[in-house]
Scaffold this active site. Structure first.
Site, PDB file in Angstrom:
ATOM      1  N   TYR A   1      -3.894  -3.156  13.228  1.00 17.97           N
ATOM      2  CA  TYR A   1      -2.924  -2.425  12.427  1.00 17.97           C
ATOM      3  C   TYR A   1      -3.653  -1.552  11.417  1.00 17.97           C
ATOM      4  CZ  TYR A   1       1.635  -1.721  10.234  1.00 17.97           C
ATOM      5  OH  TYR A   1       2.794  -1.185   9.759  1.00 17.97           O
TER       6      TYR A   1
ATOM      7  N   SER B   1       6.387   0.970   6.254  1.00 15.69           N
ATOM      8  CA  SER B   1       5.944   1.171   7.642  1.00 15.69           C
ATOM      9  C   SER B   1       7.081   1.445   8.621  1.00 15.69           C
ATOM     10  CB  SER B   1       5.113  -0.022   8.118  1.00 15.69           C
ATOM     11  OG  SER B   1       3.850   0.004   7.493  1.00 15.69           O
TER      12      SER B   1
ATOM     13  N   LYS C   1       6.859   4.813  10.303  1.00 16.66           N
ATOM     14  CA  LYS C   1       6.028   5.060  11.490  1.00 16.66           C
ATOM     15  C   LYS C   1       6.854   5.476  12.709  1.00 16.66           C
ATOM     16  CE  LYS C   1       2.063   2.058  10.386  1.00 16.66           C
ATOM     17  NZ  LYS C   1       2.227   1.784   8.958  1.00 16.66           N
TER      18      LYS C   1
END
Length: 383
Positions: free
Chosen positions: A163, A53, A56
């Site tokens: 999320y 992640s 991102k």
């Protein structure tokens, strides 16, 4: 006075020596470059990591560049750019074993994708989605199948922070507007200009040789090789989790954000992104895990927090640690970073260990951050 990283290196070495970590790399940067790098255990100077992640933030940077160019509006609806998004329904619950779906009450926007308020979720932090995948057999995002992005919403857009696969859709927007694959775009406009030469969605055989293996925390606290990993190939370049790189590469990215965008973003865009964009929406007190092998429950910090364009925000000064307005996030394999523009300092700590929010790693991270800020007064003048 030069930055003295000996105490931080000792924290990392000790974590490996006592078996808390099998390998770790850490980097400290200021606006001008790298102040410190240390690798311990199975990790070394050239180790590659699954960013997960931490991908991102890079993908969001790409979208912010398109915003600067007037090619992407923050309040444009996702559906206006990607019509297939308009087919997503909201998963309200279940009638027996049948998912109960309805149209969303409003259309999600690009800003909501960047702030995780578009209504999308993840199977490993949302019970409804986990059950949906189990009942329907539809793939989840870790399958490498692009169809996984078509799972239903779990909230109406703009009503809650959740999320989820928001940034994957943002990456598809970057591809649609730019006419390039996400990896190609990032190489040309983010990774390349910043010298992030190992960053990629498709590691070469040589880079895979340098990839730190994934370990799994066992019930007795020891580490054993993990059966869980990113898919060997993917049908899309996953903006939410799909990139790889070195700790030094990610340090260069953090440095760019400290340094007013370092030419890849305008200073005003950096300031905009690191402001709270979720208004009265509150972050959950606990991000509950539905897949314990992947993640532990993640409690919220007991301080004011928000969410910017691509970053979690700490909205208070933490004594001896990060400043109000610091942006940060992490990757599921227990890698972490923070960007403290007020003090002009940022850090990256990377390992490859499951489940996420592993307490021995979190304790190491806190020791690392405290060690960095003990040096900051001497080494890095505040802005």
């Amino acid at each position: 006075m030069a930055f003295n990283g000996s105490a931080i290196a000792a924290v990392l070495d000790a974590a490996v020596a006592k078996g808390a970590l099998h390998g770790v790399a850490a980097v400290v940067v200021d606006r001008n470059g790298q102040l410190f790098h240390h690798a311990a255990g199975e990790a070394n100077e050239g180790s590659m990591f699954r960013n997960a992640s931490m991908t991102k933030a890079a993908a969001t940077t790409a979208a912010l560049q398109l915003m600067e160019q007037g090619r992407l509006g923050l309040d444009a609806t996702v559906e206006s750019i990607l019509p297939e998004f308009g087919r997503l329904l909201v998963l309200d619950g279940f009638d027996g074993d049948t998912p109960r779906l309805r149209p969303p009450a409003s259309q999600a926007t690009v800003r909501q994708l960047m702030t995780h308020t578009a209504g999308l979720g993840y199977f490993f932090t949302n019970e409804k989605l986990l059950r949906y995948h189990a009942l329907t057999g539809e793939p989840n995002p870790l399958s490498g199948l692009k169809r996984s992005l078509s799972a239903p919403l779990v909230n109406d857009p703009g009503t809650a922070w959740e999320y989820g696969v928001n940034t994957d859709w943002l990456g598809l927007i970057v591809e649609k507007i730019s006419g390039q694959s996400l990896g190609s775009y990032l190489r040309q406009f983010v990774w390349g200009p910043l010298g992030m030469n190992d960053s990629t969605f498709a590691p070469s055989p040589e880079q895979r040789e340098r990839l730190l293996r994934v370990m799994q925390r066992q019930p007795d606290g020891k580490l054993a090789p993990s059966a869980l990993d990113l898919p060997a190939s993917s049908e899309w370049e996953a903006a939410g989790h799909g990139s790889y790189g070195t700790a030094q590469d990610y340090g260069r990215f953090v440095q760019a954000w400290l340094n007013d965008g370092a030419g890849i973003l305008k200073p005003a865009t950096v300031e905009l992104a690191l402001q709270n964009h979720i208004g009265r929406i509150q972050l959950p007190a606990l991000m509950k895990s539905t897949v314990p092998e992947l993640s532990n429950d993640v409690p919220a910090l007991p301080v004011p927090q928000g969410w910017g364009l691509g970053f979690h925000l700490t909205l208070a000064d933490l004594p001896g640690m990060r400043s109000n307005g610091t942006g940060d996030w992490a990757g599921v394999f227990n890698s972490y970073y923070w960007i403290d523009r007020a003090k002009g300092i940022g850090g990256v700590l990377m390992t490859q260990l499951l489940p996420f929010f592993d307490m021995p790693v979190v304790e190491t991270l806190m020791g690392f951050e405290l060690g960095v800020y003990q040096q900051v007064g001497a080494a890095v003048p505040a802005a």
